[in-house]
Design a protein around this motif. Structure first.
Motif, short mmCIF file in Angstrom:
data_model
loop_
_atom_site.label_atom_id
_atom_site.label_comp_id
_atom_site.label_asym_id
_atom_site.label_seq_id
_atom_site.Cartn_x
_atom_site.Cartn_y
_atom_site.Cartn_z
N ASP A 9 0.82 -1.21 0.00
CA ASP A 9 0.00 0.00 0.00
C ASP A 9 0.85 1.25 0.00
N GLU A 10 1.94 1.21 0.78
CA GLU A 10 2.84 2.36 0.88
C GLU A 10 4.27 1.85 1.07
N GLU A 11 5.24 2.70 0.72
CA GLU A 11 6.63 2.37 0.95
C GLU A 11 7.29 3.50 1.74
N TYR A 12 8.12 3.11 2.70
CA TYR A 12 8.84 4.06 3.54
C TYR A 12 10.30 3.62 3.61
N ASP A 13 11.16 4.57 3.93
CA ASP A 13 12.56 4.20 4.13
C ASP A 13 12.73 3.37 5.40
N VAL A 14 11.98 3.72 6.43
CA VAL A 14 12.10 3.05 7.72
C VAL A 14 10.72 2.76 8.29
N VAL A 15 10.54 1.56 8.80
CA VAL A 15 9.31 1.17 9.50
C VAL A 15 9.67 0.93 10.96
N VAL A 16 8.96 1.60 11.86
CA VAL A 16 9.20 1.47 13.30
C VAL A 16 7.99 0.83 13.95
N VAL A 17 8.21 -0.20 14.74
CA VAL A 17 7.12 -0.87 15.45
C VAL A 17 7.21 -0.53 16.92
N GLY A 18 6.26 0.24 17.42
CA GLY A 18 6.22 0.59 18.84
C GLY A 18 6.70 2.01 19.11
N ILE A 40 4.19 2.55 13.95
CA ILE A 40 2.89 2.03 14.39
C ILE A 40 2.93 1.72 15.88
N GLU A 41 1.77 1.84 16.52
CA GLU A 41 1.64 1.61 17.96
C GLU A 41 0.30 0.94 18.22
N ASP A 43 -1.31 0.66 21.06
CA ASP A 43 -2.14 1.46 21.96
C ASP A 43 -2.61 2.73 21.27
N GLN A 44 -3.52 3.42 21.91
CA GLN A 44 -4.05 4.65 21.34
C GLN A 44 -3.20 5.87 21.67
N THR A 45 -2.28 5.72 22.60
CA THR A 45 -1.40 6.83 22.99
C THR A 45 0.05 6.36 22.92
N PRO A 46 0.99 7.29 22.69
CA PRO A 46 2.39 6.90 22.56
C PRO A 46 3.05 6.68 23.92
N PHE A 165 2.67 8.59 12.14
CA PHE A 165 2.32 7.75 13.28
C PHE A 165 0.94 7.14 13.06
N ARG A 166 0.81 5.84 13.35
CA ARG A 166 -0.48 5.16 13.28
C ARG A 166 -0.76 4.51 14.63
N MET A 167 -1.64 5.14 15.42
CA MET A 167 -2.00 4.61 16.73
C MET A 167 -3.11 3.57 16.60
N GLY A 168 -3.21 2.70 17.60
CA GLY A 168 -4.22 1.65 17.56
C GLY A 168 -4.00 0.68 16.41
N THR A 169 -2.74 0.49 16.04
CA THR A 169 -2.39 -0.33 14.88
C THR A 169 -1.37 -1.38 15.27
N ARG A 170 -1.67 -2.62 14.98
CA ARG A 170 -0.78 -3.73 15.32
C ARG A 170 0.05 -4.18 14.13
N CYS A 171 1.25 -4.65 14.46
CA CYS A 171 2.05 -5.39 13.48
C CYS A 171 1.57 -6.83 13.52
N GLU A 172 0.83 -7.25 12.50
CA GLU A 172 0.29 -8.60 12.48
C GLU A 172 1.37 -9.63 12.17
N ASN A 173 2.23 -9.32 11.23
CA ASN A 173 3.34 -10.21 10.94
C ASN A 173 4.40 -9.47 10.12
N LEU A 174 5.57 -10.09 10.04
CA LEU A 174 6.68 -9.53 9.28
C LEU A 174 6.66 -10.07 7.86
N VAL A 175 7.10 -9.25 6.93
CA VAL A 175 7.25 -9.68 5.55
C VAL A 175 8.73 -9.93 5.31
#
Length: 204
Positions: A9-18, A40-41, A43-46, A165-175
């Protein structure tokens, strides 16, 4: 999940989980370097678990502020060799010396970046071995969740720097492609798959 099965859907230079302390620092540092970042986080707050802390231990030393205070451990000035040797003795050689040394080397570098470059509201305490939020050091708040002041600060810095930043968003799995992580699947989110262009995945 194989990369061949993903429609990005999108491409970024860096993906951060948490968005704990490490994730927020990674986000802001990546933006400092001009990289595009999605963080992505779940929880709803950082802040993650980091925001519940009272302060940051910075035992090795090596930062400008600590040097001005004449602080480092176990000897001053900071010595990677002395620190690694002391911890090896203390933990009976069960440490990864290279990893311990690298973490120690970057402790002072991180503090200079956070406090001097980004003016994070932290002050050195305990002779230089720890850093507290200013409000805690001034007795204006209790230690419980005192570091929320710092995580909120870095979150806002990241927002202003243009991080996504995407709050309330889980990393379901790694590609994974060829044994290397190249992206993540997200849920729930308007983006289902985010790719890291350089294969960098920060998980904090």
């Amino acid at each position: 999940t194989s990369v061949a099965d993903i429609s990005w859907d999108e491409e970024y230079d860096v993906v951060v989980v948490g968005t704990g302390g490490g994730g927020l620092a990674a986000t802001l540092l990546a933006r400092d370097k001009g990289a595009t970042v999605i963080t992505i986080e779940k929880d709803q707050t950082p802040g993650g678990a980091t925001k519940c802390a009272g302060g940051f231990a910075s035992l090795p030393g090596g930062s400008t502020i600590q040097d001005e205070m004449g602080y480092a451990w176990p000897v001053y000035p900071y010595s990677r060799k002395e620190l690694v040797n002391r911890l090896r003795e203390q933990y009976q050689s069960s440490n990864d010396d290279r990893l311990v040394g690298t973490i120690a080397d970057y402790s002072g570098i991180f503090l200079d970046w956070a406090v001097l470059e980004h003016e994070a509201p932290m002050v050195a305490v305990a002779g230089g071995s720890a850093f507290f939020p200013k409000t805690l050091a001034e007795g204006k708040v209790t230690s419980y969740m005192a570091v929320k002041e710092i995580t909120d600060y870095f979150y806002q810095q990241g927002v202003e720097a243009g991080a996504d930043f995407r709050m309330g968003t889980r990393c379901e799995n790694l590609v994974v492609d060829g044994g290397r992580v190249v992206g993540i699947n997200l849920e729930p989110c308007d983006l289902q798959a985010a790719k890291s262009n350089d294969g960098t995945l920060w998980k904090m």
